[in-house]
Motif scaffolding. Structure first.
Motif: not given
Length: 107
Positions: A33-58
């Motif tokens: 493969f050529t032109d290999v690129q990487t992008k990062v998406h950070c998910i950061c939660n500073t609260k644990l409420t039903e609308d956060t990613y980490s709440y579902g992951l819990l």
């Protein structure tokens, strides 16, 4: 080990290759493969409420660890772990961060 470490160690069993992003770019290049690129998406939660990613992951992590039946963690410890996370939120001390990686390449 502390409860968090035990929980995450057991949860990591669902991963086929837990460190894949570290090696994927080079593997794609070595595979032609050529032109290999990487992008990062950070998910950061500073609260644990039903609308956060980490709440579902819990719930996901707790269910996985419970169903795994690993004797390193009892059902009571799993519940205590969940309660501990909710307590951290209530005290304003909750913090969760995870990176997601997107690789693109041309063949």
């Amino acid at each position: 080990k502390d409860r968090m470490s035990k929980m995450l160690e057991i949860y990591d069993e669902h991963l086929v290759h837990p460190h894949l992003p570290q090696f994927l770019g080079a593997a794609l290049t070595q595979s032609g493969f050529t032109d290999v690129q990487t992008k990062v998406h950070c998910i950061c939660n500073t609260k644990l409420t039903e609308d956060t990613y980490s709440y579902g992951l819990l719930t996901t992590i707790a269910k996985f660890v419970l169903e795994r039946g690993n004797t390193a963690v009892t059902p009571e410890e799993i519940q205590q772990w969940k309660e501990e996370q909710l307590s951290l939120h209530s005290e304003g001390k909750y913090f969760f961060s995870i990176n997601r990686y997107l690789f693109t390449a041309t063949r």
